[in-house]
Design an enzyme around this catalytic site. Structure first.
Site, PDB file in Angstrom:
ATOM      1  N   GLY A  58      17.964  -1.340   2.735  1.00 61.39           N
ATOM      2  CA  GLY A  58      18.796  -2.262   3.517  1.00 61.39           C
ATOM      3  C   GLY A  58      18.400  -2.188   4.977  1.00 61.39           C
ATOM      4  O   GLY A  58      17.722  -1.246   5.387  1.00 61.39           O
ATOM      5  N   CYS A  84      14.786   4.147   0.123  1.00 60.90           N
ATOM      6  CA  CYS A  84      14.671   3.780   1.538  1.00 60.90           C
ATOM      7  C   CYS A  84      16.009   4.014   2.259  1.00 60.90           C
ATOM      8  O   CYS A  84      16.415   5.149   2.442  1.00 60.90           O
ATOM      9  CB  CYS A  84      14.174   2.330   1.664  1.00 60.90           C
ATOM     10  SG  CYS A  84      13.607   1.949   3.322  1.00 60.90           S
ATOM     11  N   TYR A  85      16.736   2.945   2.608  1.00 58.94           N
ATOM     12  CA  TYR A  85      18.043   3.146   3.230  1.00 58.94           C
ATOM     13  C   TYR A  85      18.948   3.970   2.310  1.00 58.94           C
ATOM     14  O   TYR A  85      19.700   4.837   2.771  1.00 58.94           O
ATOM     15  CB  TYR A  85      18.678   1.784   3.516  1.00 58.94           C
ATOM     16  CG  TYR A  85      20.083   1.869   4.036  1.00 58.94           C
ATOM     17  CD1 TYR A  85      20.327   2.259   5.349  1.00 58.94           C
ATOM     18  CD2 TYR A  85      21.166   1.584   3.213  1.00 58.94           C
ATOM     19  CE1 TYR A  85      21.627   2.364   5.817  1.00 58.94           C
ATOM     20  CE2 TYR A  85      22.459   1.682   3.678  1.00 58.94           C
ATOM     21  CZ  TYR A  85      22.685   2.066   4.981  1.00 58.94           C
ATOM     22  OH  TYR A  85      23.957   2.175   5.445  1.00 58.94           O
ATOM     23  N   HIS A 170       9.052   2.045  -1.397  1.00 61.25           N
ATOM     24  CA  HIS A 170       9.544   1.023  -2.319  1.00 61.25           C
ATOM     25  C   HIS A 170       8.674   0.982  -3.572  1.00 61.25           C
ATOM     26  O   HIS A 170       7.704   0.238  -3.633  1.00 61.25           O
ATOM     27  CB  HIS A 170       9.565  -0.338  -1.631  1.00 61.25           C
ATOM     28  CG  HIS A 170      10.586  -0.415  -0.552  1.00 61.25           C
ATOM     29  ND1 HIS A 170      11.912  -0.723  -0.796  1.00 61.25           N
ATOM     30  CD2 HIS A 170      10.493  -0.178   0.776  1.00 61.25           C
ATOM     31  CE1 HIS A 170      12.583  -0.686   0.334  1.00 61.25           C
ATOM     32  NE2 HIS A 170      11.757  -0.357   1.303  1.00 61.25           N
ATOM     33  N   GLU A 172       9.451  -0.335  -6.139  1.00 59.28           N
ATOM     34  CA  GLU A 172       9.762  -1.571  -6.879  1.00 59.28           C
ATOM     35  C   GLU A 172       8.849  -2.733  -6.495  1.00 59.28           C
ATOM     36  O   GLU A 172       8.859  -3.767  -7.155  1.00 59.28           O
ATOM     37  CB  GLU A 172      11.239  -1.955  -6.670  1.00 59.28           C
ATOM     38  CG  GLU A 172      11.634  -2.380  -5.260  1.00 59.28           C
ATOM     39  CD  GLU A 172      11.946  -1.202  -4.333  1.00 59.28           C
ATOM     40  OE1 GLU A 172      11.510  -0.066  -4.625  1.00 59.28           O
ATOM     41  OE2 GLU A 172      12.609  -1.430  -3.303  1.00 59.28           O
ATOM     42  N   ASP A 227      13.383 -23.906 -17.345  1.00 59.64           N
ATOM     43  CA  ASP A 227      14.765 -23.441 -17.424  1.00 59.64           C
ATOM     44  C   ASP A 227      15.639 -24.358 -18.287  1.00 59.64           C
ATOM     45  O   ASP A 227      16.350 -23.884 -19.180  1.00 59.64           O
ATOM     46  CB  ASP A 227      15.374 -23.315 -16.021  1.00 59.64           C
ATOM     47  CG  ASP A 227      14.508 -22.456 -15.122  1.00 59.64           C
ATOM     48  OD1 ASP A 227      13.747 -21.634 -15.666  1.00 59.64           O
ATOM     49  OD2 ASP A 227      14.574 -22.609 -13.888  1.00 59.64           O
ATOM     50  N   LYS A 375      13.287 -15.191 -14.444  1.00 58.09           N
ATOM     51  CA  LYS A 375      12.382 -16.201 -15.015  1.00 58.09           C
ATOM     52  C   LYS A 375      11.430 -15.614 -16.071  1.00 58.09           C
ATOM     53  O   LYS A 375      11.185 -16.227 -17.097  1.00 58.09           O
ATOM     54  CB  LYS A 375      11.566 -16.814 -13.876  1.00 58.09           C
ATOM     55  CG  LYS A 375      10.784 -18.020 -14.260  1.00 58.09           C
ATOM     56  CD  LYS A 375      11.479 -19.232 -13.717  1.00 58.09           C
ATOM     57  CE  LYS A 375      10.797 -20.512 -13.980  1.00 58.09           C
ATOM     58  NZ  LYS A 375      11.564 -21.607 -13.382  1.00 58.09           N
TER      59      LYS A 375
END
Ligand code: XMP
Length: 519
Positions: A58, A84-85, A170, A172, A227, A375
């Protein structure tokens, strides 16, 4: 959103990467949900807990965050990963010390293992993605440092007895050499989670959430895109609905869109009706050059045509629709935590048009089977329901269609030029085997006359621009690195085959500062 029973509950502190955390967990086969901190607190109070918690990154500094974190860190037995944060928060509230860094760490960073942390786990050089300014200077007595960066900054720590772990980097994001291993270490070794998320459980989840009554009548504003297509097929095959799909032909579609709809009509076993409103759209767009005004006209006209068609259909058939089926995805509904707080500034770059506005006007209940999915999960479900790959991996296409790919007024003649040019680009991408490696590709009509020669004649005609981009989610984009012979072929075919066009240019702008579409 209740996070109880999820494998991983992610608390969003406003990082731009929070959604990626949820996706990575699901890629590891773990159900995951994102919730804002305030909601997490309420659920902690009610003892409704997920199996593990991730504290996201964040933009804040722990010194300025006056919220109460006592009940969160009292959850001693819940596995927790601080990122991180989130790592700084874990340190700050558990006996460690966080300080302002002298220089931040941004981008690729090498890591060094402390205490033999990755002697067995990670082979070779380890590089991760950092994006932080504050630093953890020391960890509390109950923790040990496991990773450091070359600047001797603490990059990871772990609790000595509790299933708590923290990474400054990170894992991710896409950059990094061992991201998956770092996340797997937390999920399977520290938190000891068991995979609970695959195609079957996704479909089970949809059925359980929706609990659909097959007697109800379902309406769908069908675009043929991934979608709305997968949403309609799920409604039919999984929920037992028989949705009625209306496809509004705005006259702004590409050649391949008309072909695609025909293929779907013949092959899907779904009721798909084409509503031809092309003349109305053209009339309303005549002499309108301002991009926002064009977008608004297209949006309003779409809603008007759709509504009218539905009312007419209902009165002719003597039925009443109960549900409006929509292909809303999880990223559309995640309550975003603005780095500027709840009332933070936001700027409209473009007023996006899909079928937004329809639900409120039509007083129908919403049926949103994809509401909890990303997605890539929608595509996987599509494949499992036997939909062909080429239907599921089409490039994104904007709601206002070619209307925003003609600079200036939209006319029949300009539509013809951009449509023919676009189709040549499409054919050549397939021919050169490039379609799947480009994220989005299209042509733009530029109302600028330039001089050229065609045969022995002087030509004074207009310009087509080719735009090819690669992107992850459309938020940022880079121009695609394609072979020049391909561009030459596209350019030569457009200039030779599209009447009225002599010159073809290639857009070499990233996003930012450009947007992907020109309007
Ligand atoms: P921009 O031009 O904002 O586009 O960089 C990002 C992505 O969004 C698509 N786009 C739209 N999609 N309705 C849509 O459904 C719209 O009004 C719209 N405008 C842009 C664009 O094609 C790109 O993929």
């Amino acid at each position: 959103m209740n996070w109880q029973n999820f494998a991983v509950g992610i608390i969003d502190f406003g990082s731009q990467y929070t959604q990626l955390l949820a996706r990575r967990m699901r890629e590891l086969g773990l159900s995951s949900v994102i919730i804002p901190y305030e909601d997490a607190l309420a659920q902690i109070e009610k003892k409704q807990l997920p199996k593990a918690i991730i504290l996201s990154g964040g933009p804040h500094s722990v010194f300025l965050d006056n919220r109460n974190f006592k009940s969160l860190f009292a959850l001693k037995n819940i596995p927790m990963l601080g990122v991180c944060y989130g790592m700084q928060l874990m340190a700050h509230h558990n006996g460690g010390k966080v300080e302002k860094g002298e220089v931040g760490e941004y981008g690729h960073t090498e890591l060094f293992s402390q205490d033999n942390f990755y002697a067995e786990k990670l082979q070779g050089d380890v590089s991760v993605w950092m994006s932080h300014f504050d630093q953890v200077k020391s960890v509390g007595n109950d923790f040990k440092v496991i990773l450091k960066s070359p600047k001797n900054v603490i990059a990871g720590f772990q609790h000595n007895t509790l299933p708590w772990l923290a990474y400054q980097f990170h894992a991710e994001v896409d950059h990094g050499t061992h991201n998956r291993e770092f996340l797997e270490y937390f999920c399977f070794e520290v938190a000891k989670l068991k995979p609970d998320w695959d195609i079957d459980s996704m479909l089970e989840d949809i059925k359980a959430r929706i609990n659909f009554d097959p007697k109800k009548k379902v309406l769908c504003a069908f675009s043929g895109g991934v979608d709305s297509l997968v949403a309609a097929v799920i409604a039919q095959k999984v929920l037992g609905a028989d949705p009625y799909c209306f496809y509004v032909d705005t006259g702004l579609q590409r050649i391949q869109d008309a072909e695609h709809i025909k293929t779907l009509q013949t092959n899907l076993g779904l009721k798909i009706e084409v509503v031809d409103a092309s003349q109305l759209f053209l009339d309303r767009l005549a002499n309108v050059a301002e991009p926002e005004q064009k977008r608004k006209i297209i949006g309003h006209t779409f809603i008007e045509v759709f509504e009218q068609k539905v009312h007419q259909f209902e009165s002719e058939k003597g039925i009443k629709f109960d549900y409006l089926l929509q292909g809303t995805l999880y990223p559309d509904v995640i309550e975003s935590v603005s780095p500027h707080g709840k009332d933070g500034p936001s700027v409209t770059i473009k007023s996006h048009h899909n079928v937004g506005g329809l639900p409120e006007r039509m007083h129908l209940e919403l049926l949103e089977p994809l509401r909890f999915l990303f997605k890539d999960e929608v595509r996987r479900i599509g494949l499992s329901l036997d939909l062909p790959r080429q239907w599921l991996f089409r490039h994104p296409f904007p709601g206002p269609a070619l209307g925003v790919r003609i600079m200036g007024d939209v006319s029949v003649e300009r539509l013809r030029m951009v449509r023919e040019a676009d189709h040549i680009l499409y054919q050549e991408m397939l021919e050169h085997n490039l379609y799947d490696s480009i994220w989005q590709a299209f042509t733009v009509f530029l109302p600028v006359k330039t001089v050229g020669v065609k045969g022995d004649e002087r030509a004074y005609e207009e310009v087509i621009c080719v735009r090819l981009v690669n992107s992850f989610d459309g938020m940022t984009a880079k121009i695609s690195q394609v072979p020049f012979p391909f561009l030459e072929k596209v350019s030569s075919r457009i200039a030779n085959e599209v009447k009225g066009i002599t010159r073809v240019v290639y857009d070499i702008t990233s996003k930012p500062p450009g947007t992907i579409e020109w309007e």
